[in-house]
Design a protein around this motif. Sequence first.
Motif, PDB file in Angstrom:
ATOM      1  N   UNK A   1       0.800  -1.221   0.000  1.00 29.31           N
ATOM      2  CA  UNK A   1       0.000   0.000   0.000  1.00 29.31           C
ATOM      3  C   UNK A   1       0.830   1.266   0.000  1.00 29.31           C
ATOM      4  N   UNK A   2       2.110   1.179   0.342  1.00 33.76           N
ATOM      5  CA  UNK A   2       2.982   2.344   0.429  1.00 33.76           C
ATOM      6  C   UNK A   2       3.906   2.386  -0.788  1.00 33.76           C
TER       7      UNK A   2
ATOM      8  N   UNK B   1       8.159 -13.251 -13.390  1.00 30.66           N
ATOM      9  CA  UNK B   1       7.470 -12.117 -12.785  1.00 30.66           C
ATOM     10  C   UNK B   1       6.683 -11.427 -13.886  1.00 30.66           C
ATOM     11  N   UNK B   2       5.369 -11.366 -13.712  1.00 36.53           N
ATOM     12  CA  UNK B   2       4.490 -10.799 -14.739  1.00 36.53           C
ATOM     13  C   UNK B   2       3.961  -9.454 -14.294  1.00 36.53           C
ATOM     14  N   UNK B   3       3.939  -8.505 -15.224  1.00 36.04           N
ATOM     15  CA  UNK B   3       3.421  -7.181 -14.912  1.00 36.04           C
ATOM     16  C   UNK B   3       1.895  -7.215 -14.852  1.00 36.04           C
ATOM     17  N   UNK B   4       1.341  -6.573 -13.835  1.00 31.11           N
ATOM     18  CA  UNK B   4      -0.095  -6.407 -13.686  1.00 31.11           C
ATOM     19  C   UNK B   4      -0.375  -4.915 -13.832  1.00 31.11           C
ATOM     20  N   UNK B   5      -1.136  -4.487 -14.830  1.00 28.75           N
ATOM     21  CA  UNK B   5      -1.341  -3.056 -15.068  1.00 28.75           C
ATOM     22  C   UNK B   5      -1.826  -2.319 -13.821  1.00 28.75           C
ATOM     23  N   UNK B   6      -1.109  -1.248 -13.471  1.00 32.52           N
ATOM     24  CA  UNK B   6      -1.507  -0.418 -12.346  1.00 32.52           C
ATOM     25  C   UNK B   6      -1.272  -1.037 -10.989  1.00 32.52           C
ATOM     26  N   UNK B   7      -0.463  -2.103 -10.928  1.00 32.21           N
ATOM     27  CA  UNK B   7      -0.304  -2.817  -9.659  1.00 32.21           C
ATOM     28  C   UNK B   7       1.113  -3.374  -9.564  1.00 32.21           C
ATOM     29  N   UNK B   8       1.436  -3.901  -8.382  1.00 32.78           N
ATOM     30  CA  UNK B   8       2.696  -4.614  -8.227  1.00 32.78           C
ATOM     31  C   UNK B   8       2.630  -5.907  -9.038  1.00 32.78           C
ATOM     32  N   UNK B   9       3.777  -6.425  -9.457  1.00 36.02           N
ATOM     33  CA  UNK B   9       3.765  -7.601 -10.334  1.00 36.02           C
ATOM     34  C   UNK B   9       3.300  -8.861  -9.616  1.00 36.02           C
TER      35      UNK B   9
ATOM     36  N   UNK C   1      -4.565 -24.912  -9.578  1.00 37.96           N
ATOM     37  CA  UNK C   1      -4.114 -23.523  -9.554  1.00 37.96           C
ATOM     38  C   UNK C   1      -3.930 -23.124  -8.103  1.00 37.96           C
ATOM     39  N   UNK C   2      -2.699 -22.774  -7.718  1.00 36.25           N
ATOM     40  CA  UNK C   2      -2.439 -22.343  -6.350  1.00 36.25           C
ATOM     41  C   UNK C   2      -2.296 -20.833  -6.316  1.00 36.25           C
ATOM     42  N   UNK C   3      -3.089 -20.185  -5.442  1.00 34.38           N
ATOM     43  CA  UNK C   3      -3.077 -18.726  -5.318  1.00 34.38           C
ATOM     44  C   UNK C   3      -2.612 -18.313  -3.925  1.00 34.38           C
ATOM     45  N   UNK C   4      -1.827 -17.253  -3.864  1.00 35.32           N
ATOM     46  CA  UNK C   4      -1.450 -16.642  -2.599  1.00 35.32           C
ATOM     47  C   UNK C   4      -0.996 -15.219  -2.865  1.00 35.32           C
ATOM     48  N   UNK C   5      -0.436 -14.568  -1.859  1.00 32.00           N
ATOM     49  CA  UNK C   5       0.082 -13.214  -2.072  1.00 32.00           C
ATOM     50  C   UNK C   5       1.357 -13.012  -1.262  1.00 32.00           C
ATOM     51  N   UNK C   6       2.269 -12.212  -1.846  1.00 29.30           N
ATOM     52  CA  UNK C   6       3.551 -11.958  -1.192  1.00 29.30           C
ATOM     53  C   UNK C   6       3.588 -10.607  -0.503  1.00 29.30           C
ATOM     54  N   UNK C   7       2.573  -9.754  -0.741  1.00 28.29           N
ATOM     55  CA  UNK C   7       2.594  -8.432  -0.106  1.00 28.29           C
ATOM     56  C   UNK C   7       2.091  -8.525   1.323  1.00 28.29           C
ATOM     57  N   UNK C   8       2.485  -7.534   2.129  1.00 31.98           N
ATOM     58  CA  UNK C   8       2.131  -7.534   3.552  1.00 31.98           C
ATOM     59  C   UNK C   8       1.549  -6.179   3.943  1.00 31.98           C
ATOM     60  N   UNK C   9       0.955  -6.157   5.122  1.00 26.90           N
ATOM     61  CA  UNK C   9       0.383  -4.937   5.685  1.00 26.90           C
ATOM     62  C   UNK C   9       1.483  -4.002   6.203  1.00 26.90           C
ATOM     63  N   UNK C  10       1.194  -2.706   6.299  1.00 27.78           N
ATOM     64  CA  UNK C  10       2.122  -1.805   6.990  1.00 27.78           C
ATOM     65  C   UNK C  10       2.350  -2.268   8.432  1.00 27.78           C
TER      66      UNK C  10
ATOM     67  N   UNK D   1      -3.849  -4.482  -0.703  1.00 32.12           N
ATOM     68  CA  UNK D   1      -4.197  -3.180  -1.260  1.00 32.12           C
ATOM     69  C   UNK D   1      -5.388  -3.295  -2.205  1.00 32.12           C
ATOM     70  N   UNK D   2      -6.242  -4.297  -1.958  1.00 37.23           N
ATOM     71  CA  UNK D   2      -7.464  -4.448  -2.738  1.00 37.23           C
ATOM     72  C   UNK D   2      -7.323  -5.238  -4.020  1.00 37.23           C
ATOM     73  N   UNK D   3      -6.195  -5.935  -4.210  1.00 36.02           N
ATOM     74  CA  UNK D   3      -5.976  -6.736  -5.425  1.00 36.02           C
ATOM     75  C   UNK D   3      -6.213  -5.916  -6.691  1.00 36.02           C
ATOM     76  N   UNK D   4      -5.662  -4.710  -6.700  1.00 38.40           N
ATOM     77  CA  UNK D   4      -5.836  -3.847  -7.871  1.00 38.40           C
ATOM     78  C   UNK D   4      -5.376  -4.548  -9.143  1.00 38.40           C
ATOM     79  N   UNK D   5      -6.229  -4.520 -10.140  1.00 40.52           N
ATOM     80  CA  UNK D   5      -5.878  -5.050 -11.447  1.00 40.52           C
ATOM     81  C   UNK D   5      -5.923  -6.551 -11.580  1.00 40.52           C
TER      82      UNK D   5
END
Length: 461
Positions: free
Chosen positions: A33-34, A61-69, A84-93, A162-166
């Motif tokens: 988010x930062x 690493x794939x680009x996601x428009x308007x978002x982190x890759x 299909x395995x889904x997860x996320x690498x980003x973290x909260x502040x 950050x809301x899964x933008x894009x």
Amino acid sequence: MSPLPAVLDHIDRNLDASLERLFAWLAIPSISTDPAYAAECRRAADWLRRDLEGLGVRAEVREVPGAHPAVMGRVEGPSGPHVLFYGHYDVQPVDPLNLWETPPFEPRIATLPDGRKVIVARGACDDKGQVMTFVEACRAWNAVTGSLPVGITFLIEGEEENGSRGLPEFVASIRDELKADVALVCDTGMWDPRTPAITASLRGLVYEEIVVRCADRDLHSGLFGGAARNPIHVLSRIVADLHDADGRVALEGFYDGVSEPPEEVKARWRQLNLTPEDFLGQVGLKESAGERGRMLIEQIQSRPTCDANGIIGGYTGEGTKTVIAAEARCKVSCRLVGEQDPEAVSRAIEAHVKARIPADCSYEIIRYKGSRAIALPFDMPQLTAARDALGQEWETAPVVIGSGGSIPIVGDFKRTLNLDTLLVGFGLDDDRVHSPNEKYDLTSFHKGTRSWARILAALAG
């Protein structure tokens, strides 16, 4: 002879190495988010790409428009299912930083007063630690057999916090690359430290704001009181009438599409003996306000709800101001289950409001969000396979439960890819997710890795 015992033994013998890899990933401050941490988010994505390549996965690493890759990877398995395995690498502040006992991106093993060993760091549970339980299970299979028991596509995003933008648009744009038989998500929790859980349903959502307007300005309550219509009174009646005396939602047609879980599922829920005292006691309450005659676990998982989330009107500052407000507002959310139609619920809310608006007043409905509920078939073969595998690892039958919340990407997987999703996670209620001193039990990480090794074997048949 099945290779599974050797895979499990490999996980046990290499736990320290698994933790070293996890700690290296946790040390990267991938705060999505930062904008100041954009480079760190990309560094976390690159780290995971390299780690997956070490498993023989074609990763990038794939680009996601308007978002982190996002990190994408694919490995073919033997003839059979593909997941299909889904997860996320980003973290909260990490704020407030002063409440952390040690720096949030210097992961460590700590011992709690009850003797449990835990991994402490931002992202330890949400979601790097959970993602790595799956990755380490794949690593063990690859080390022992030279391959994975099923084909796997990895989709690890960098914007979940950050809301899964894009991401929905990205998923739609590569739908052909994401073809699979089932999706797997490890971002949920256990029933308790000894009982695993599979989340088999997610409630949908309708979120709206009701605005009631009466006079064309705020009025002096001494001059106009008793004659002028008060929008706060009108809105209060609208809100009060949302439920009947038994706690049921009183909107016309609200329960259309709501079905009952199978009796055998209800029987298992009864055995959990979740009481209002246990569940509500932790927040200073003791009596359920939900539908009369329903178990508490039904009220929070399998039944729809309608709640006022905020109400505003008139003077709310310090001291006094004797006015009759010109308008009043209320934010309302409905959690949906089964086949409830968000659009039909929205229309029912408007009809409910319209029927209670006096002739010389007006209303407005501001619509924010709407999504359908997601539910797995109770007889789904992959659900049965995962339940058996978890029971073998934890030596207790897993609980198949619903979640009162929503995970939007699961809906996108269903609508865009026509994929059902198994949600299996190993977080605990005291993991302090999104809070200072976030942790992940060492047992959750270790047995979570073993659990995924078993689930992969079970899915392979």
